[in-house]
Scaffold this active site. Structure first.
Site, PDB file in Angstrom:
ATOM      1  N   LYS A  22       0.836  -1.209   0.000  1.00  0.00           N
ATOM      2  CA  LYS A  22       0.000   0.000   0.000  1.00  0.00           C
ATOM      3  C   LYS A  22       0.867   1.254   0.000  1.00  0.00           C
ATOM      4  O   LYS A  22       0.615   2.203  -0.747  1.00  0.00           O
ATOM      5  CB  LYS A  22      -0.902  -0.027   1.248  1.00  0.00           C
ATOM      6  N   ASN A  23       1.913   1.256   0.835  1.00  0.00           N
ATOM      7  CA  ASN A  23       2.726   2.468   0.966  1.00  0.00           C
ATOM      8  C   ASN A  23       3.626   2.729  -0.238  1.00  0.00           C
ATOM      9  O   ASN A  23       4.234   3.788  -0.328  1.00  0.00           O
ATOM     10  CB  ASN A  23       3.580   2.407   2.247  1.00  0.00           C
ATOM     11  N   ARG A  96      -3.932  10.420   5.571  1.00  0.00           N
ATOM     12  CA  ARG A  96      -2.948  11.500   5.613  1.00  0.00           C
ATOM     13  C   ARG A  96      -2.004  11.467   4.421  1.00  0.00           C
ATOM     14  O   ARG A  96      -1.481  12.496   4.006  1.00  0.00           O
ATOM     15  CB  ARG A  96      -2.176  11.424   6.911  1.00  0.00           C
ATOM     16  N   CYS A 120      -3.770  12.880  14.370  1.00  0.00           N
ATOM     17  CA  CYS A 120      -4.298  11.540  14.086  1.00  0.00           C
ATOM     18  C   CYS A 120      -4.017  10.639  15.274  1.00  0.00           C
ATOM     19  O   CYS A 120      -3.355  11.046  16.224  1.00  0.00           O
ATOM     20  CB  CYS A 120      -3.730  10.970  12.794  1.00  0.00           C
ATOM     21  N   ARG A 125       1.917  14.249  13.522  1.00  0.00           N
ATOM     22  CA  ARG A 125       2.185  14.046  12.096  1.00  0.00           C
ATOM     23  C   ARG A 125       2.089  15.328  11.256  1.00  0.00           C
ATOM     24  O   ARG A 125       1.245  15.443  10.358  1.00  0.00           O
ATOM     25  CB  ARG A 125       1.283  12.961  11.525  1.00  0.00           C
ATOM     26  N   PRO A 126       2.981  16.277  11.528  1.00  0.00           N
ATOM     27  CA  PRO A 126       2.966  17.514  10.726  1.00  0.00           C
ATOM     28  C   PRO A 126       3.500  17.274   9.310  1.00  0.00           C
ATOM     29  O   PRO A 126       4.078  16.216   9.030  1.00  0.00           O
ATOM     30  CB  PRO A 126       3.925  18.422  11.484  1.00  0.00           C
ATOM     31  N   ASP A 128       5.345  19.947   7.885  1.00  0.00           N
ATOM     32  CA  ASP A 128       6.197  21.132   7.730  1.00  0.00           C
ATOM     33  C   ASP A 128       7.407  20.883   6.826  1.00  0.00           C
ATOM     34  O   ASP A 128       7.823  21.769   6.079  1.00  0.00           O
ATOM     35  CB  ASP A 128       6.658  21.630   9.111  1.00  0.00           C
ATOM     36  N   LEU A 129       7.945  19.665   6.866  1.00  0.00           N
ATOM     37  CA  LEU A 129       9.154  19.393   6.072  1.00  0.00           C
ATOM     38  C   LEU A 129       8.833  19.317   4.576  1.00  0.00           C
ATOM     39  O   LEU A 129       9.644  19.711   3.741  1.00  0.00           O
ATOM     40  CB  LEU A 129       9.832  18.105   6.556  1.00  0.00           C
ATOM     41  N   ASP A 308       5.943   0.407  11.946  1.00  0.00           N
ATOM     42  CA  ASP A 308       4.713  -0.255  11.510  1.00  0.00           C
ATOM     43  C   ASP A 308       4.651  -1.728  11.939  1.00  0.00           C
ATOM     44  O   ASP A 308       3.642  -2.395  11.703  1.00  0.00           O
ATOM     45  CB  ASP A 308       4.562  -0.152   9.977  1.00  0.00           C
ATOM     46  N   ILE A 330       9.583   6.803  16.496  1.00  0.00           N
ATOM     47  CA  ILE A 330       9.132   7.541  15.304  1.00  0.00           C
ATOM     48  C   ILE A 330       7.867   8.349  15.595  1.00  0.00           C
ATOM     49  O   ILE A 330       7.777   9.513  15.238  1.00  0.00           O
ATOM     50  CB  ILE A 330       8.876   6.574  14.118  1.00  0.00           C
ATOM     51  N   ARG A 400      -8.067  -0.571   5.811  1.00  0.00           N
ATOM     52  CA  ARG A 400      -7.287   0.493   5.140  1.00  0.00           C
ATOM     53  C   ARG A 400      -6.026  -0.076   4.503  1.00  0.00           C
ATOM     54  O   ARG A 400      -5.543   0.461   3.507  1.00  0.00           O
ATOM     55  CB  ARG A 400      -6.871   1.565   6.157  1.00  0.00           C
TER      56      ARG A 400
END
Ligand code: UD1
Length: 434
Positions: A22-23, A96, A120, A125-126, A128-129, A308, A330, A400
């Site tokens: 999925k990722n 996200r 979440c 989980r920003p 900004d980067l 994960d 993380i 999901r």
């Protein structure tokens, strides 16, 4: 809302096949935004997040065609006529990774409007980067009404050093840089196999990229990308989930269609716990049931132990002799499964980013609730080990990211079934939205 009903105690025996990652599929689908030509993706898993991304692309005007029958895992995406460079709050809030469209949209459409994701279940989980990187590439970023707007006539290459390693951040900027003018050097990049897979697709589309899979990626921008056909890599987290399930249920399970190198950190930890895996080119065989020794883990970026897999490993720790220390590096709030496992009989103490698991404790079936995707996988494994029946609520989390998990597990001997819609859809949707 669907629930899973699992009766524990059956050994898992036979062969279980891993789906596409999925990722890796999510950024690959976003990459289709970079070209007018069709991008054909094979081995796309049939999971809820992929449906969400399809809806996201379709809302922008993309034509998405699904294969059927034997080609059911093929998706063809054509972004010739994009009408709307926007990712709405309704879609971003449910997934996200929708923010992955930001880079490709600015690069191809000169503009992008993407809802800010907000909090979440597993932490802040920003993004900004992603935004700082796009600014470095020359995009003008503004924020209004909960949306990020990015604009640039043409992005220009730059040197970007990520303050923190970010997987989707690396992918987002890698995609943007393919169409920027001149050279982009991305430093302190994520080295995950999914980043490497995305780079492989982009190169097939005509991008000039070197160094994917290392901390420094160099991109020479090109004017245009073209269509390509690409097979998505196997899902290493799904493979890892089945590996842990096999180790605990005492059967003899072959996890087929995976890449054993991608689960190396997990396999070496399992070796420490006393489980030996027989590894082939594209499969891993686990004979479970032996005594397990406790071992500590610290989650890290690839090639370290994946966050994960932390929840699934916690179940294993409950079945090992001794004390295991689990450190989550993380995400800040990723121990919600711990409380549910305690309800099933585990001895787990959570202190900030550490969980102390004392084993071995017998687990007993209970009514539990899934809180996020990987937490739900850990509850499935716990239920397979537990005495009696477990009912897992809120399984939409597992849908999901895991394709037909109950069918796959039933095929290797698990007693698992889904009980559907107990309340009318209209009411269920309202409850899910809360
Ligand atoms: C991806 C994976 C997810 C996995 C995670 C870590 C996808 C679709 N999802 O998520 O399954 O758990 O990697 O392996 O591939 N951060 C910032 N600012 C940013 C971006 C990230 O501070 O702009 C922080 C995050 O809050 C987190 C850390 O960096 O603490 C790593 O996050 P990141 O690698 O970005 O995770 P995702 O890409 O969202």
């Amino acid at each position: 809302m669907d629930k899973l009903v699992i009766r524990g105690g059956n050994p898992l025996v036979g062969t279980i096949r891993v789906s596409g990652a999925k990722n890796a599929a999510l950024p690959a689908m976003a990459a289709a935004l970079l070209t007018e030509d069709p991008v054909i993706l094979e081995n796309v898993p049939q999971v809820r997040d992929i449906v969400t991304e399809r809806n996201l692309l379709a809302a922008m005007g993309a034509e998405v065609e699904l294969g059927y029958g034997r080609a059911q895992h093929r998706t063809t995406i054509s972004c010739r006529n994009l009408i709307n460079a926007e990712a709405s709050y309704d879609l971003v809030k449910t997934m996200r990774a929708s923010t992955l469209v930001l880079g490709p949209l600015v690069a191809r459409m000169k503009t992008a409007r993407v809802s800010l994701p907000g909090g979440c279940a597993i932490g802040a989980r920003p993004i900004d980067l992603h935004l700082k990187g796009l600014e470095k590439l020359g995009a003008r970023i503004s924020q209004e009404h909960g949306y990020i707007e990015a604009r640039a006539d043409r992005l220009t290459g730059a040197r970007i050093v990520f303050e923190k390693i970010t997987v989707t951040g690396t992918e987002d900027l890698l995609m943007a840089a393919t169409l920027a003018e001149g050279e982009t050097v991305l430093e302190n990049c994520a080295r995950e196999p999914e980043v490497v897979d995305l780079a492989a697709l982009l190169v097939k589309m005509g991008a000039r990229i070197e160094g994917a899979g290392t901390p420094t990626i160099r991109v020479q921008g090109v004017h245009k990308l073209h269509g390509a056909r690409h097979r998505i890599i196997p899902d290493r987290i799904e493979a890892g989930t089945f590996i842990v399930a096999a180790a605990l249920t005492g059967g003899d399970l072959t996890i087929a269609g995976c890449d054993p190198q991608h689960v190396a950190a997990l396999l070496s930890k399992l070796e420490e716990c006393g489980i030996h895996a027989a590894v082939d080119a594209d499969s891993v065989r686990i004979v479970g049931g032996g005594p397990l020794k406790a071992a500590d883990i610290v989650t890290e970026e690839y090639p370290g132990f994946p966050t994960d897999m932390q929840a699934q490993y916690m179940v294993l720790a409950t079945q090992a002799e001794g004390t295991s220390l689990i450190t989550e590096n993380i995400f800040e709030n990723r121990f919600m499964h711990g409380q549910e496992l305690v309800r099933m009989g585990a001895n787990i103490k959570i202190e900030g980013s550490r969980a102390v698991v004392r084993g071995r404790t017998a687990l007993s079936g209970a009514a539990v609730q899934a809180s996020d995707l990987r937490a739900s996988a850990s509850l499935v494994i716990a239920a397979l080990v537990a005495d009696g029946e477990t009912i897992i609520d809120r399984v939409y989390h597992i849908d999901r990211g895991y394709e037909r998990i109950e069918e796959k597990l039933r095929g290797v001997g698990a007693q698992i079934r889904r009980i559907g819609q107990l309340i009318p859809k209209r009411i269920a949707a309202a409850v899910e939205a809360e």
